[in-house]
Scaffold this motif. Structure first.
Motif, mmCIF file in Angstrom:
data_model
loop_
_atom_site.group_PDB
_atom_site.id
_atom_site.type_symbol
_atom_site.label_atom_id
_atom_site.label_comp_id
_atom_site.label_asym_id
_atom_site.label_seq_id
_atom_site.Cartn_x
_atom_site.Cartn_y
_atom_site.Cartn_z
ATOM 1 N N LEU A 494 0.837 -1.195 0.000
ATOM 2 C CA LEU A 494 0.000 0.000 0.000
ATOM 3 C C LEU A 494 0.873 1.246 0.000
ATOM 4 N N VAL A 495 0.646 2.144 -0.942
ATOM 5 C CA VAL A 495 1.363 3.426 -0.949
ATOM 6 C C VAL A 495 0.386 4.485 -0.473
ATOM 7 N N GLN A 496 0.762 5.199 0.558
ATOM 8 C CA GLN A 496 -0.145 6.209 1.095
ATOM 9 C C GLN A 496 0.440 7.590 0.873
ATOM 10 N N LEU A 497 -0.236 8.374 0.073
ATOM 11 C CA LEU A 497 0.251 9.716 -0.264
ATOM 12 C C LEU A 497 -0.577 10.720 0.515
ATOM 13 N N ARG A 498 0.011 11.273 1.558
ATOM 14 C CA ARG A 498 -0.738 12.264 2.349
ATOM 15 C C ARG A 498 -0.206 13.639 2.025
ATOM 16 N N ARG A 499 -1.068 14.469 1.479
ATOM 17 C CA ARG A 499 -0.640 15.816 1.105
ATOM 18 C C ARG A 499 -1.853 16.684 0.760
ATOM 19 N N ARG A 500 -1.559 17.933 0.517
ATOM 20 C CA ARG A 500 -2.596 18.836 0.008
ATOM 21 C C ARG A 500 -2.508 18.762 -1.517
ATOM 22 N N PHE A 501 -3.398 18.042 -2.128
ATOM 23 C CA PHE A 501 -3.348 17.886 -3.584
ATOM 24 C C PHE A 501 -3.913 19.142 -4.244
ATOM 25 N N THR A 502 -3.376 19.476 -5.380
ATOM 26 C CA THR A 502 -3.931 20.634 -6.087
ATOM 27 C C THR A 502 -4.825 20.153 -7.214
ATOM 28 N N ALA A 503 -5.885 20.912 -7.450
ATOM 29 C CA ALA A 503 -6.825 20.534 -8.509
ATOM 30 C C ALA A 503 -6.083 20.511 -9.837
ATOM 31 N N GLY A 504 -6.309 19.459 -10.596
ATOM 32 C CA GLY A 504 -5.657 19.332 -11.899
ATOM 33 C C GLY A 504 -4.362 18.539 -11.844
ATOM 34 N N GLN A 505 -3.879 18.288 -10.645
ATOM 35 C CA GLN A 505 -2.635 17.527 -10.496
ATOM 36 C C GLN A 505 -2.807 16.100 -11.042
ATOM 37 N N VAL A 506 -1.781 15.634 -11.753
ATOM 38 C CA VAL A 506 -1.848 14.269 -12.304
ATOM 39 C C VAL A 506 -0.722 13.431 -11.712
ATOM 40 N N LEU A 507 -1.080 12.263 -11.197
ATOM 41 C CA LEU A 507 -0.073 11.318 -10.678
ATOM 42 C C LEU A 507 0.086 10.203 -11.703
ATOM 43 N N GLN A 508 1.320 9.801 -11.895
ATOM 44 C CA GLN A 508 1.538 8.730 -12.862
ATOM 45 C C GLN A 508 2.124 7.511 -12.169
ATOM 46 N N LEU A 509 1.263 6.517 -12.044
ATOM 47 C CA LEU A 509 1.693 5.253 -11.456
ATOM 48 C C LEU A 509 2.086 4.330 -12.606
ATOM 49 N N ARG A 510 3.242 3.721 -12.480
ATOM 50 C CA ARG A 510 3.668 2.796 -13.530
ATOM 51 C C ARG A 510 3.910 1.415 -12.921
ATOM 52 N N LEU A 511 3.111 0.476 -13.364
ATOM 53 C CA LEU A 511 3.280 -0.909 -12.909
ATOM 54 C C LEU A 511 3.974 -1.689 -14.022
ATOM 55 N N PRO A 512 5.052 -2.402 -13.675
ATOM 56 C CA PRO A 512 5.816 -3.089 -14.714
ATOM 57 C C PRO A 512 5.076 -4.329 -15.207
ATOM 58 N N VAL A 513 4.608 -4.285 -16.434
ATOM 59 C CA VAL A 513 3.802 -5.414 -16.915
ATOM 60 C C VAL A 513 4.557 -6.259 -17.947
ATOM 61 N N GLN A 514 5.901 -6.246 -17.867
ATOM 62 C CA GLN A 514 6.609 -7.135 -18.801
ATOM 63 C C GLN A 514 6.393 -8.588 -18.370
ATOM 64 N N PRO A 515 6.444 -9.519 -19.334
ATOM 65 C CA PRO A 515 6.179 -10.921 -19.006
ATOM 66 C C PRO A 515 7.175 -11.495 -18.019
ATOM 67 N N ARG A 516 6.696 -12.414 -17.200
ATOM 68 C CA ARG A 516 7.586 -13.066 -16.255
ATOM 69 C C ARG A 516 7.228 -14.557 -16.170
ATOM 70 N N LEU A 517 8.245 -15.351 -15.953
ATOM 71 C CA LEU A 517 8.027 -16.799 -15.769
ATOM 72 C C LEU A 517 7.747 -17.058 -14.302
ATOM 73 N N VAL A 518 6.789 -17.904 -14.048
ATOM 74 C CA VAL A 518 6.366 -18.176 -12.673
ATOM 75 C C VAL A 518 6.428 -19.686 -12.438
ATOM 76 N N THR A 519 6.962 -20.040 -11.293
ATOM 77 C CA THR A 519 7.011 -21.461 -10.948
ATOM 78 C C THR A 519 6.142 -21.706 -9.713
ATOM 79 N N ALA A 520 5.761 -22.959 -9.496
ATOM 80 C CA ALA A 520 4.838 -23.254 -8.389
ATOM 81 C C ALA A 520 5.590 -23.879 -7.215
ATOM 82 N N ASP A 521 4.995 -23.775 -6.048
ATOM 83 C CA ASP A 521 5.470 -24.478 -4.855
ATOM 84 C C ASP A 521 5.672 -25.958 -5.200
ATOM 85 N N ASP A 522 6.808 -26.526 -4.768
ATOM 86 C CA ASP A 522 7.122 -27.927 -5.094
ATOM 87 C C ASP A 522 6.021 -28.887 -4.661
ATOM 88 N N ARG A 523 5.260 -28.471 -3.655
ATOM 89 C CA ARG A 523 4.225 -29.389 -3.157
ATOM 90 C C ARG A 523 3.027 -29.491 -4.101
#
Ligand code: FUB
Ligand code: ZN
Length: 627
Positions: A494-523
């Motif tokens: 969780l990212v918590q941004l506490r501030r006085r935001f100004t009207a019109g302000q734009v935040l740019q969140l970038r989540l890395p969506v490049q492909p990744r290989l995933v392995t499972a629990d051995d069980r």
């Protein structure tokens, strides 16, 4: 008697939401406060509105399940009434978000037929109690009568929260009063074989303030686990009547029943301040997610009883992963998120939405998966458009099922989806799901723009907000290492941004969506020696239609040393086929394969599988033998 004032009713009618706890960490926002805009989810919500609702209305008539309320020969399974109620609930949410008068008319026309079937004492079920039918409550294991009341109540609550009290709410209150009289402390010491009445009664309590509905829900939750239902062939765990809710460590038995009961238990715990009960369900959720959940978020690996398997028994080719269990999981995680505020619940909701809920409906909105396998071995054939198929018989999307719980469950979910995007608390707003949307609540007005999950950039524009500092919380998914906000690195959670935001302000969140290989629990033995590919929240899969005809699909092994690349909306992986096995004996010496020619194959999002005609499919792809 309804305790809401007219003003309160109108206020909730503007901002209706499916779950409205009176306490908890977060306050949900309603379909009048969050509007989806063009993007992944709006497209599905539009298809639901433009096609699925008509399709359901058509099939309810064709199958005779709506006419059951008019009398005459009773058709369909014992729970057929509930498909009508879920249809009504979907229409209520749809009206709430669009104010479309045509939807309103459709809703009213169905309600007229439903309420006309109610008995003077509040009982309402087209399968029981009439001349020539089995007596009321003569089959609590399989009869689904209380389950059916649950959906009736939820439909009425949805309407009250998006329009105002109406005759369906009156009918639901009569039904709930009947249930309290019949199953209250002085009544039958019994539960229903399928949970659903529990969350419904709590929601009716939240709407009306009438305490006995909450007390009755608590009674039903507490009565589970005391063996009041018969010991059937699947065992009492099938209907969670084997262990009291507060003593269990993990979900077991029928997956829809288990998630619905857990949702009701959270509701009861939150409203009564029962921290022990809340902690019990929280523990069960944690253990179930850690040991009994598919990579897609799907729940339930046993076909015979549509149930959870033992820990780590998650075979991809036997994944039952019923669409309704996906809905149940979302409903449960949402309640836990509201109670605790922990982003892990929103992570699971996201995974389940993109990989179960988005997978089930066909592009046209008139075909559906009931089960969501992770490995399809045979091509299968699409059933004709006018044919009703047995529930799990179709390995491709079917228009309607003998047990057609999933299409209507999807319809109510899509129509109310905006309510799962964001929440509020006294200090600000929290965004849980990323999709283009407008959020307007109180002094807040935010616009979210994104092509997520195709693209990881999410722009959040603060159009208006309080003049004083406030907190905007953003979820950084557990898979999103390397996420940034305005170029600065973020920790997952969780990212918590506490501030006085100004009207019109734009935040740019970038989540890395490049492909990744995933392995499972051995069980999870069933997928040892394999990998899956994820990109952002989306699980990918390999389909036979993408494999060159001269290459044996089942012989493909993924080479993990070759980095997956993106091309035209697909993820291209490098595979090396083993020699196709075609012997009299399916076993052979385990020796490393020699150098074999590489084949590059595109993977598509799992939610898109079988949309280009029949194919065989794998989510978990075997690795090259020397691994
Ligand atoms: O029993 C009613 C519904 O039918 C269940 O929730 C589904 O799993 C299907 O069995
Ligand atoms: Zn279902």
């Amino acid at each position: 008697m309804i305790l809401m004032t007219i003003d309160e009713t109108l206020a909730t009618a503007v901002s209706g939401m499916p779950v409205a706890p009176t306490r908890g960490r977060l306050r949900p926002l309603g379909v009048g406060e969050v509007t989806l805009r063009p993007g992944f989810w709006q497209q599905r919500q539009d298809t639901n509105a433009a096609r699925t609702l008509d399709h359901i209305g058509h099939w309810l008539e064709k199958a005779g399940w709506l006419a059951n309320f008019d009398g005459g020969e009773r058709r369909g399974r014992e729970f057929a009434d509930t498909e009508v109620y879920k249809y009504l609930e979907a229409l209520a949410w749809e009206y709430g978000r669009t104010r479309d008068p045509e939807i309103d008319l459709r809703y009213r026309a169905v309600v007229r037929r439903v309420v006309a079937a109610q008995e003077p004492d509040g009982y309402l079920n087209t399968k029981y109690g009439r001349p020539g039918q089995a007596p009321r409550y003569s089959d609590l294991e399989w009869g689904h009568e209380l389950y059916s009341f649950g959906y009736l109540i939820q439909a009425a609550v949805a309407r009250a929260r998006t329009y105002g009290p109406d005759e369906l709410l009156d009918a639901a209150i009569r039904a709930a009063d009947h249930v309290c009289a019949e199953f209250g402390p002085q009544g039958r010491n019994a539960i229903c074989g399928h949970a659903e009445i529990e969350p419904a009664l709590v929601e009716l309590y939240r709407l009306t303030g009438v305490r006995r509905y909450l007390d009755q829900a608590r009674l039903f939750v507490e009565r589970h686990g005391h063996g009041t239902l018969a010991d059937i062939e699947f065992g009492r765990s099938y209907f969670q009547d084997d262990i009291p809710v507060r003593d269990a460590d993990v979900f077991r038995g029928h997956a829809v029943r288990a998630t619905y009961l857990a949702a009701g238990a959270v509701d009861v715990a939150v409203e009564t301040g029962d921290s022990g009960l809340l902690e019990a369900v929280t523990r069960q959720w944690r253990n179930t997610v850690a040991r009994r959940t598919y990579i897609t978020g799907g729940m339930g690996s046993r076909h015979q009883d549509e149930a959870f398997g033992d820990d780590f028994v998650l075979p991809p080719d036997r994944a039952y992963s019923e669409t309704c269990a996906g809905v149940g999981s979302v409903l449960l995680s949402w309640r836990l998120l509201l109670a605790h505020g922990d982003p892990r619940y929103a992570d699971l909701i996201e995974r389940t939405l993109f990989n179960v809920i988005a997978t089930a409906p066909g592009d046209g909105g008139d075909r559906f998966f009931y089960t969501n396998t992770l490995h399809q071995r045979t091509l299968g054939a699409e059933p004709p458009a006018d044919v009703q198929v047995p529930r799990a018989a179709s390995n491709l999307r079917a228009p309607w099922f003998d047990v057609s719980c999933c299409p209507t469950n999807l319809a109510r979910t899509f129509a109310s989806l905006a309510a799962y995007v964001a929440t509020a608390d006294d200090d600000g707003l929290q965004i849980h799901q990323y999709t283009s949307a407008t959020i307007r609540t109180g002094a807040y007005h935010l616009e979210i723009d994104t092509a997520y999950p195709d693209d990881g950039l999410i722009s959040i524009r603060i159009v208006a907000g309080p003049d004083t500092p406030w907190t905007l919380s953003l979820r950084v998914p557990a898979w999103a290492s390397g996420a940034t906000l305005d170029g600065l690195p973020l920790r997952r959670g969780l990212v918590q941004l506490r501030r006085r935001f100004t009207a019109g302000q734009v935040l740019q969140l970038r989540l890395p969506v490049q492909p990744r290989l995933v392995t499972a629990d051995d069980r999870i033995d069933a997928v040892r020696g394999t990998v899956a590919v994820e990109r952002g929240p989306v699980v990918y899969c390999l389909e036979s239609v993408d494999v060159p005809p001269h290459v044996a699909f089942d012989a493909l092994r993924l080479d993990p040393d070759a980095v997956p690349v993106e091309a035209d909306g697909t993820v291209v992986v490098t595979c090396r086929p083993t020699a196709a096995a075609d012997h009299d004996w399916p076993y052979r010496p385990a020796v490393p394969a020699g150098a074999v020619e590489a084949v590059r194959v595109p993977l598509h999002p799992y939610h898109r599988w079988a949309r280009r005609g029949p194919s065989t499919m794998r989510v978990w792809i075997p690795l090259t033998p020397e691994r």
